[in-house]
Motif scaffolding. Structure first.
Motif, PDB file in Angstrom:
ATOM      1  N   HIS A   4       6.682   4.752   4.898  1.00  0.00           N
ATOM      2  CA  HIS A   4       8.047   4.172   3.824  1.00  0.00           C
ATOM      3  C   HIS A   4       9.927   4.526   3.200  1.00  0.00           C
ATOM      4  CE1 HIS A   4       5.155   0.894   1.574  1.00  0.00           C
ATOM      5  NE2 HIS A   4       4.173   3.095   1.609  1.00  0.00           N
TER       6      HIS A   4
ATOM      7  N   PRO B 155       2.854   5.202  -7.350  1.00  0.00           N
ATOM      8  CA  PRO B 155       2.383   3.631  -7.364  1.00  0.00           C
ATOM      9  C   PRO B 155       1.923   3.240  -8.868  1.00  0.00           C
ATOM     10  CG  PRO B 155       1.023   4.970  -6.598  1.00  0.00           C
ATOM     11  CD  PRO B 155       2.136   6.543  -6.698  1.00  0.00           C
TER      12      PRO B 155
ATOM     13  N   ARG C  79       1.052  -1.140   0.196  1.00  0.00           N
ATOM     14  CA  ARG C  79       0.051   0.073  -0.215  1.00  0.00           C
ATOM     15  C   ARG C  79       0.677   1.468  -0.061  1.00  0.00           C
ATOM     16  NH1 ARG C  79      -2.610  -2.264   3.973  1.00  0.00           N
ATOM     17  NH2 ARG C  79      -4.587  -4.052   3.462  1.00  0.00           N
ATOM     18  N   GLY C  80       0.516   2.097  -1.053  1.00  0.00           N
ATOM     19  CA  GLY C  80       1.045   3.244  -0.959  1.00  0.00           C
ATOM     20  C   GLY C  80       2.769   3.143  -2.038  1.00  0.00           C
ATOM     21  N   ARG C  81       3.362   2.011  -1.960  1.00  0.00           N
ATOM     22  CA  ARG C  81       4.020   1.905  -3.273  1.00  0.00           C
ATOM     23  C   ARG C  81       4.170   1.143  -4.022  1.00  0.00           C
ATOM     24  NH1 ARG C  81       8.526  -1.564  -4.731  1.00  0.00           N
ATOM     25  NH2 ARG C  81       6.825  -3.170  -3.017  1.00  0.00           N
TER      26      ARG C  81
ATOM     27  N   ALA D  83      -1.984   2.744  -4.795  1.00  0.00           N
ATOM     28  CA  ALA D  83      -2.363   3.612  -3.768  1.00  0.00           C
ATOM     29  C   ALA D  83      -4.172   4.008  -4.473  1.00  0.00           C
ATOM     30  CB  ALA D  83      -1.411   4.859  -4.247  1.00  0.00           C
TER      31      ALA D  83
ATOM     32  N   ALA E  68       2.294   8.838   3.717  1.00  0.00           N
ATOM     33  CA  ALA E  68       2.745   8.045   3.387  1.00  0.00           C
ATOM     34  C   ALA E  68       4.499   8.170   2.666  1.00  0.00           C
ATOM     35  CB  ALA E  68       2.432   7.786   1.328  1.00  0.00           C
TER      36      ALA E  68
ATOM     37  N   ALA F 268      -1.653  10.640  -2.297  1.00  0.00           N
ATOM     38  CA  ALA F 268      -2.378   8.963  -3.460  1.00  0.00           C
ATOM     39  C   ALA F 268      -1.375   8.803  -4.320  1.00  0.00           C
ATOM     40  CB  ALA F 268      -3.109   9.147  -3.834  1.00  0.00           C
TER      41      ALA F 268
END
Length: 572
Positions: free
Chosen positions: A127, A180, A95-97, A100, A123, A175
């Motif tokens: 990360h 992503p 998630r996020g990477r 998103a 985010a 996002a």
């Protein structure tokens, strides 16, 4: 297209546990999202669109579960990954990477006690970003790219200090922070005016062009889907009704439901289907006597004090009249003063200067008590946000009957009958009366809000973005309902909207607002067909669906009842 889809969904089945047993929300859904492409998922409220999105990112509600099927993500670094049954630890990595989400409701999606800058940078910190200066620079760049003015100042503000449209842009910035591979955009522009919507959609286009990001775009706006998607998936009742390349689906839809969506979408409506200018409205604009106008706004100015700074001028010397039994639209971007003007007309703001008259009532001089109470019997306001405007502790029956009790209207039996009648008017099933707002979709909640305003039979209704949260079929129903009630009851509407396609369909007269000032004013026909101000021309140019409007006959033919195949033909 790539040989390997970025996202591949096959035979997805999702169930929810309820007090009435298991409910199948998604049944056998299959489609792909290609790298660098947009797949649009369209359908009415309750069709399963958001449930599919939540399944893809592993954020189903606690009572939901994937009961069958496969969701595979092809990562650049790790290759294909089966997302169904993934551990929470692995989800935190993705998630996020890699995936998103841009959620639908900015009011409930931002931390109210965190600054905008902190929320956008979250985010990055999760990360592994540790350099505060780099995080800050990235946050400012993201805010600027999504069209937020003075990003340095906005980064220090809190969500309640921003408009709904600006908060939605913040969610989009958050996002996009880590670029992503897959972005799930759940109605990301439904709260935005058309010019900002175009800016945001252009940004998403740039992102996928630069990085190969794939986008799963969930929307009820067929015009946006037509302009921006490569593939289209039409859902209804948890199932796919039709899927294929966007141009092919819209040019020759095979599903009767898709044809209904096309027929109901205001952005795709033929120009000749727009309401003809009302004679009374035209007379009012031409200078007819004031007695013909139910609403008269003269020199309205609204300032808001700010500690240590000059006052904010939200509305600056605005004047217009609304003929009885007609619809006057207030249009413009977020922050243009539309809502402030509407709230002043409805008696919820005390203007700094100017006068407002509704019927025989001088609104700006209303005192408290009986006079104000009588005024609110004749003038009702439908709020923009159905999540915040309904009491979560009350049943829908209680919500609708409350204004009747407050004004002493009818017996208990009369109120029960009125509640049932008004639920039917706004296309809600009778059993909705026993439910609470949390058990309804956003579109259903907005229909309840409209029913609550209409139930006391007012003369004037101020509708603040009242149909922006609705899918196109329900939106069309509500617009037809408003038109019918206006015709039957002589209702007058002040219609606030950023959706110019809807305004074009419903309004008799229009005021175009920009930064608090009225830059254009006149009949809907003159404003839309011969705009005089450059800003009005910019708003009209930004309306989505231009590619389909160039061939209105094709849209009309595709959507005509005569061209809808029978169920036997569809099954065959």
């Amino acid at each position: 297209m790539s040989a390997q889809p970025l996202l591949s969904i096959r035979d997805l089945q999702v169930q929810y546990r309820t007090r009435h047993g298991l409910v199948d929300a998604v049944r056998g859904v299959s489609f792909d999202v290609e790298p660098g492409a947009v797949t649009a998922l369209v359908g009415e409220s309750g069709s399963g669109k958001t449930t599919v999105a939540q399944s893809v990112i592993g954020l189903l509600a606690a009572n939901g579960r994937v009961a069958g099927g496969s969701i595979r993500l092809s990562e650049r670094t790790d290759g294909p990954t089966e997302l169904v049954g993934l551990s929470e630890r692995r989800w935190r990595h993705l998630r996020g990477r890699c995936i998103a989400l841009i959620p639908q409701d900015p009011g409930n999606s931002l931390n109210p006690v965190a600054t905008i800058g902190w929320s956008v940078g979250e985010a990055l910190r999760i990360h592994g970003w540790r350099d505060r200066a780099k995080i800050h620079a990235r946050v400012i760049d993201l805010l600027e790219r999504v069209g937020i003015d003075d990003p340095e100042a906005r980064a220090r503000q809190y969500p309640h200090e921003l408009s709904g449209g600006m908060r939605q842009r913040v969610l989009i910035a958050a996002a996009l922070a880590l670029q992503p591979e897959l972005v799930i955009a759940d109605e990301p522009t439904s709260a935005l005016d058309v010019t900002v919507q175009r800016t945001v959609l252009d940004l998403l286009d740039e992102l996928r062009a630069e990085t190969g990001t794939g986008i799963l775009f969930i929307t009820h706006d067929l015009a946006v889907a037509a302009d921006r998607s490569d593939a289209l998936v039409v859902m209804r009742g948890g199932q796919v009704q039709e899927a294929g390349r966007t141009a092919e689906v819209l040019a020759a839809p095979s599903s009767p439901y898709t044809r209904t969506l096309l027929a109901d979408a205001p952005s795709l409506a033929r120009v000749v289907d727009r309401r003809a200018p009302d004679t009374a409205a035209t007379d009012a604009e031409a200078g007819a006597p004031a007695r013909d106008a139910l609403v008269e706004v003269a020199g309205l100015t609204q300032e808001f004090r700010r500690a240590g700074r000059p006052p904010l001028v939200a509305v600056d010397d605005v004047s217009f009249r609304v003929a009885r039994g007609t619809t006057h639209a207030l249009v413009g971007e977020s922050g243009s003063g539309k809502t402030t003007t509407g709230r002043s007309i409805a008696g919820f703001n005390t203007p700094t200067q100017g006068t407002i008259r509704v019927g025989a009532t001088e609104v700006t001089s209303l005192a408290g008590g009986r006079a104000r109470r009588a005024f609110h019997r004749t003038t009702q306001l439908v709020y923009q946000n159905p999540y915040a405007s309904l009491d979560p502790r009350q049943s829908i029956a209680d919500i609708l009957s409350e204004p009747l009790r407050n004004f002493g209207i009818g017996t208990r039996a009369d109120r029960i009958e009125r509640v049932a009648h008004h639920l039917e008017l706004v296309a809600l099933a009778p059993e909705i009366a026993a439910r609470h707002p949390r058990e309804l979709s956003g579109g259903q909640r907005q229909r309840v809000a409209i029913a609550r305003a209409l139930i006391v039979e007012p003369e004037l209704v101020v509708l603040d973005e009242a149909v922006s949260a609705l899918d196109v079929t329900v939106q069309a129903q509500i617009l037809r309902l408003l038109a019918r009630l206006q015709s039957e009851l002589g209702l007058t509407y002040v219609f606030i909207s950023h959706d110019l396609a809807v305004v074009r369909q419903i309004a008799d007269t229009v005021s175009v607002l920009r930064r608090g000032r009225q830059v254009e004013h006149g009949s809907a026909a003159s404003v839309f067909d011969d705009p005089q101000h450059e800003y009005t021309r910019e708003l009209l140019a930004a309306i989505p669906g231009a590619s389909l409007r160039t061939d209105p006959e094709a849209v009309a033919t595709a959507a005509s009842p005569a061209s809808v195949p029978s169920q036997e033909e569809v099954s065959a």
